[in-house]
Design a protein around this motif. Structure first.
Motif, PDB file in Angstrom:
ATOM      1  N   GLY A 160      -3.156  18.055   5.611  1.00 42.99           N
ATOM      2  CA  GLY A 160      -2.140  17.771   6.625  1.00 42.99           C
ATOM      3  C   GLY A 160      -2.040  18.881   7.659  1.00 42.99           C
ATOM      4  N   TRP A 161      -2.040  20.129   7.192  1.00 39.13           N
ATOM      5  CA  TRP A 161      -1.957  21.253   8.134  1.00 39.13           C
ATOM      6  C   TRP A 161      -3.242  21.379   8.943  1.00 39.13           C
ATOM      7  CZ3 TRP A 161       2.381  22.663   9.765  1.00 39.13           C
ATOM      8  CH2 TRP A 161       3.493  22.706   8.934  1.00 39.13           C
ATOM      9  N   ALA A 162      -4.392  21.153   8.301  1.00 33.60           N
ATOM     10  CA  ALA A 162      -5.669  21.222   9.034  1.00 33.60           C
ATOM     11  C   ALA A 162      -5.714  20.147  10.114  1.00 33.60           C
ATOM     12  CB  ALA A 162      -6.841  21.061   8.067  1.00 33.60           C
ATOM     13  N   MET A 163      -5.248  18.949   9.792  1.00 30.52           N
ATOM     14  CA  MET A 163      -5.269  17.878  10.792  1.00 30.52           C
ATOM     15  C   MET A 163      -4.264  18.151  11.909  1.00 30.52           C
ATOM     16  SD  MET A 163      -6.267  14.438   8.714  1.00 30.52           S
ATOM     17  CE  MET A 163      -6.665  13.568  10.217  1.00 30.52           C
ATOM     18  N   THR A 164      -3.197  18.844  11.595  1.00 31.46           N
ATOM     19  CA  THR A 164      -2.270  19.271  12.650  1.00 31.46           C
ATOM     20  C   THR A 164      -3.005  20.172  13.643  1.00 31.46           C
ATOM     21  OG1 THR A 164      -0.366  19.111  11.160  1.00 31.46           O
ATOM     22  CG2 THR A 164      -0.110  20.496  13.116  1.00 31.46           C
ATOM     23  N   MET A 178       0.854  -1.175   0.000  1.00 34.26           N
ATOM     24  CA  MET A 178       0.000   0.000   0.000  1.00 34.26           C
ATOM     25  C   MET A 178       0.901   1.240   0.000  1.00 34.26           C
ATOM     26  SD  MET A 178      -2.779   1.276   2.877  1.00 34.26           S
ATOM     27  CE  MET A 178      -4.140   0.271   2.405  1.00 34.26           C
ATOM     28  N   SER A 179       0.590   2.176  -0.877  1.00 36.67           N
ATOM     29  CA  SER A 179       1.387   3.394  -0.953  1.00 36.67           C
ATOM     30  C   SER A 179       1.051   4.330   0.205  1.00 36.67           C
ATOM     31  CB  SER A 179       1.137   4.108  -2.284  1.00 36.67           C
ATOM     32  OG  SER A 179      -0.154   4.693  -2.283  1.00 36.67           O
ATOM     33  N   LEU A 180       1.945   5.272   0.450  1.00 37.16           N
ATOM     34  CA  LEU A 180       1.719   6.252   1.515  1.00 37.16           C
ATOM     35  C   LEU A 180       0.451   7.049   1.234  1.00 37.16           C
ATOM     36  CD1 LEU A 180       2.630   7.608   4.110  1.00 37.16           C
ATOM     37  CD2 LEU A 180       4.105   9.097   2.739  1.00 37.16           C
ATOM     38  N   LYS A 181       0.217   7.379  -0.034  1.00 33.24           N
ATOM     39  CA  LYS A 181      -0.974   8.152  -0.392  1.00 33.24           C
ATOM     40  C   LYS A 181      -2.245   7.370  -0.083  1.00 33.24           C
ATOM     41  CE  LYS A 181      -3.061  10.905  -4.013  1.00 33.24           C
ATOM     42  NZ  LYS A 181      -2.934  11.462  -5.344  1.00 33.24           N
ATOM     43  N   HIS A 182      -2.263   6.078  -0.387  1.00 32.90           N
ATOM     44  CA  HIS A 182      -3.439   5.260  -0.072  1.00 32.90           C
ATOM     45  C   HIS A 182      -3.644   5.153   1.438  1.00 32.90           C
ATOM     46  CE1 HIS A 182      -2.879   3.616  -4.269  1.00 32.90           C
ATOM     47  NE2 HIS A 182      -4.122   4.070  -4.258  1.00 32.90           N
ATOM     48  N   LEU A 183      -2.544   4.983   2.165  1.00 37.31           N
ATOM     49  CA  LEU A 183      -2.626   4.887   3.622  1.00 37.31           C
ATOM     50  C   LEU A 183      -3.174   6.172   4.232  1.00 37.31           C
ATOM     51  CD1 LEU A 183      -2.028   3.429   6.317  1.00 37.31           C
ATOM     52  CD2 LEU A 183       0.275   4.422   6.203  1.00 37.31           C
ATOM     53  N   THR A 184      -2.638   7.319   3.817  1.00 35.30           N
ATOM     54  CA  THR A 184      -3.098   8.588   4.393  1.00 35.30           C
ATOM     55  C   THR A 184      -4.537   8.891   3.996  1.00 35.30           C
ATOM     56  OG1 THR A 184      -2.077   9.816   2.566  1.00 35.30           O
ATOM     57  CG2 THR A 184      -0.790   9.600   4.604  1.00 35.30           C
ATOM     58  N   THR A 185      -4.925   8.511   2.784  1.00 41.19           N
ATOM     59  CA  THR A 185      -6.315   8.693   2.366  1.00 41.19           C
ATOM     60  C   THR A 185      -7.238   7.860   3.255  1.00 41.19           C
ATOM     61  OG1 THR A 185      -5.693   9.155   0.079  1.00 41.19           O
ATOM     62  CG2 THR A 185      -7.956   8.414   0.457  1.00 41.19           C
ATOM     63  N   ALA A 186      -6.863   6.610   3.489  1.00 41.54           N
ATOM     64  CA  ALA A 186      -7.679   5.736   4.342  1.00 41.54           C
ATOM     65  C   ALA A 186      -7.748   6.264   5.767  1.00 41.54           C
ATOM     66  CB  ALA A 186      -7.109   4.313   4.328  1.00 41.54           C
ATOM     67  N   LEU A 187      -6.622   6.705   6.316  1.00 40.21           N
ATOM     68  CA  LEU A 187      -6.611   7.229   7.687  1.00 40.21           C
ATOM     69  C   LEU A 187      -7.458   8.494   7.806  1.00 40.21           C
ATOM     70  CD1 LEU A 187      -2.856   6.714   8.661  1.00 40.21           C
ATOM     71  CD2 LEU A 187      -4.845   5.486   9.585  1.00 40.21           C
ATOM     72  N   ALA A 188      -7.331   9.403   6.834  1.00 42.65           N
ATOM     73  CA  ALA A 188      -8.110  10.644   6.879  1.00 42.65           C
ATOM     74  C   ALA A 188      -9.602  10.353   6.721  1.00 42.65           C
ATOM     75  CB  ALA A 188      -7.634  11.614   5.794  1.00 42.65           C
ATOM     76  N   ALA A 247      -2.520  13.334  14.834  1.00 41.10           N
ATOM     77  CA  ALA A 247      -1.192  13.909  14.604  1.00 41.10           C
ATOM     78  C   ALA A 247      -0.360  13.028  13.672  1.00 41.10           C
ATOM     79  CB  ALA A 247      -0.475  14.114  15.938  1.00 41.10           C
ATOM     80  N   LEU A 248      -0.449  11.715  13.835  1.00 42.89           N
ATOM     81  CA  LEU A 248       0.277  10.796  12.955  1.00 42.89           C
ATOM     82  C   LEU A 248      -0.215  10.927  11.519  1.00 42.89           C
ATOM     83  CD1 LEU A 248       2.202   8.353  12.495  1.00 42.89           C
ATOM     84  CD2 LEU A 248       0.221   6.902  12.957  1.00 42.89           C
ATOM     85  N   THR A 249      -1.516  10.966  11.338  1.00 40.85           N
ATOM     86  CA  THR A 249      -2.082  11.130  10.000  1.00 40.85           C
ATOM     87  C   THR A 249      -1.630  12.462   9.400  1.00 40.85           C
ATOM     88  OG1 THR A 249      -3.991   9.785  10.605  1.00 40.85           O
ATOM     89  CG2 THR A 249      -4.223  11.188   8.657  1.00 40.85           C
ATOM     90  N   ALA A 250      -1.652  13.515  10.200  1.00 42.99           N
ATOM     91  CA  ALA A 250      -1.202  14.828   9.724  1.00 42.99           C
ATOM     92  C   ALA A 250       0.263  14.768   9.289  1.00 42.99           C
ATOM     93  CB  ALA A 250      -1.378  15.879  10.818  1.00 42.99           C
ATOM     94  N   GLY A 251       1.098  14.160  10.118  1.00 43.27           N
ATOM     95  CA  GLY A 251       2.515  14.046   9.780  1.00 43.27           C
ATOM     96  C   GLY A 251       2.736  13.258   8.506  1.00 43.27           C
ATOM     97  N   LEU A 252       1.996  12.175   8.344  1.00 41.60           N
ATOM     98  CA  LEU A 252       2.137  11.370   7.120  1.00 41.60           C
ATOM     99  C   LEU A 252       1.661  12.146   5.894  1.00 41.60           C
ATOM    100  CD1 LEU A 252       0.978   7.864   8.411  1.00 41.60           C
ATOM    101  CD2 LEU A 252       3.304   8.556   7.760  1.00 41.60           C
ATOM    102  N   LEU A 253       0.581  12.898   6.047  1.00 39.14           N
ATOM    103  CA  LEU A 253       0.100  13.712   4.927  1.00 39.14           C
ATOM    104  C   LEU A 253       1.128  14.767   4.534  1.00 39.14           C
ATOM    105  CD1 LEU A 253      -3.605  14.069   5.994  1.00 39.14           C
ATOM    106  CD2 LEU A 253      -2.871  13.377   3.698  1.00 39.14           C
ATOM    107  N   LEU A 254       1.740  15.401   5.509  1.00 38.49           N
ATOM    108  CA  LEU A 254       2.739  16.432   5.210  1.00 38.49           C
ATOM    109  C   LEU A 254       4.007  15.824   4.630  1.00 38.49           C
ATOM    110  CD1 LEU A 254       2.165  18.727   8.299  1.00 38.49           C
ATOM    111  CD2 LEU A 254       1.522  19.183   5.916  1.00 38.49           C
TER     112      LEU A 254
END
Length: 141
Positions: free
Chosen positions: A77-81, A1-11, A116-123
């Motif tokens: 990413g910034w909004a989730m931060t 799974m790519s980082l983009k897919h992971l962050t999309t799923a987490l968000a 915070a983890l999701t935000a960091g991964l998105l950024l």
């Protein structure tokens, strides 16, 4: 799974979860409220404060969804931060109100970490990998 897919799923999961919580506070506030961790809750006319929490949570979920659906991933990413402040504040409120530490840390603290983890991964997502030496050299000129 790519980082983009992971962050999309987490968000998306985060948005769905907080929308569910918000709707629960609007539809069944007196049964939902005790799970927050504060020992006492307003009754009767004071129940409007629970609706305020519900609206806040729904708005939070809608912001996440809007940025996710429009593809503004860095802004997401910034909004989730910034959004991570909400469960962190909730944790402090529960602790300051002599609520259960398990709920404060287990519910609100873990939510803070997840957001915070999701935000960091998105950024971090945009960074991809280290630029090649040619790209790096041309950027330094």
């Amino acid at each position: 799974m790519s980082l983009k897919h992971l962050t999309t799923a987490l968000a998306a999961l985060g948005a769905a979860f907080i929308l569910y919580v918000g709707l629960s506070y609007l539809l069944t506030p007196q049964t939902t409220a005790p799970d927050f961790g504060i020992p006492t809750w307003p009754q009767h006319d004071g129940a409007a404060f629970l609706a305020v929490k519900g609206v806040r949570d729904i708005a939070t979920g809608l912001v996440i969804l809007a940025l996710l659906l429009t593809g503004h991933r860095r802004a997401l990413g910034w909004a989730m931060t910034a959004i991570a402040f909400v469960p962190a504040g909730d944790m402090v409120i529960v602790l300051a109100s002599d609520g259960p530490a398990g709920t404060a840390y287990g519910v609100h603290g873990s939510t803070t970490l997840a957001v915070a983890l999701t935000a960091g991964l998105l950024l971090r997502e945009r960074m991809g990998g280290r630029p090649s030496t040619d790209t790096y050299a041309s950027q330094r000129r």
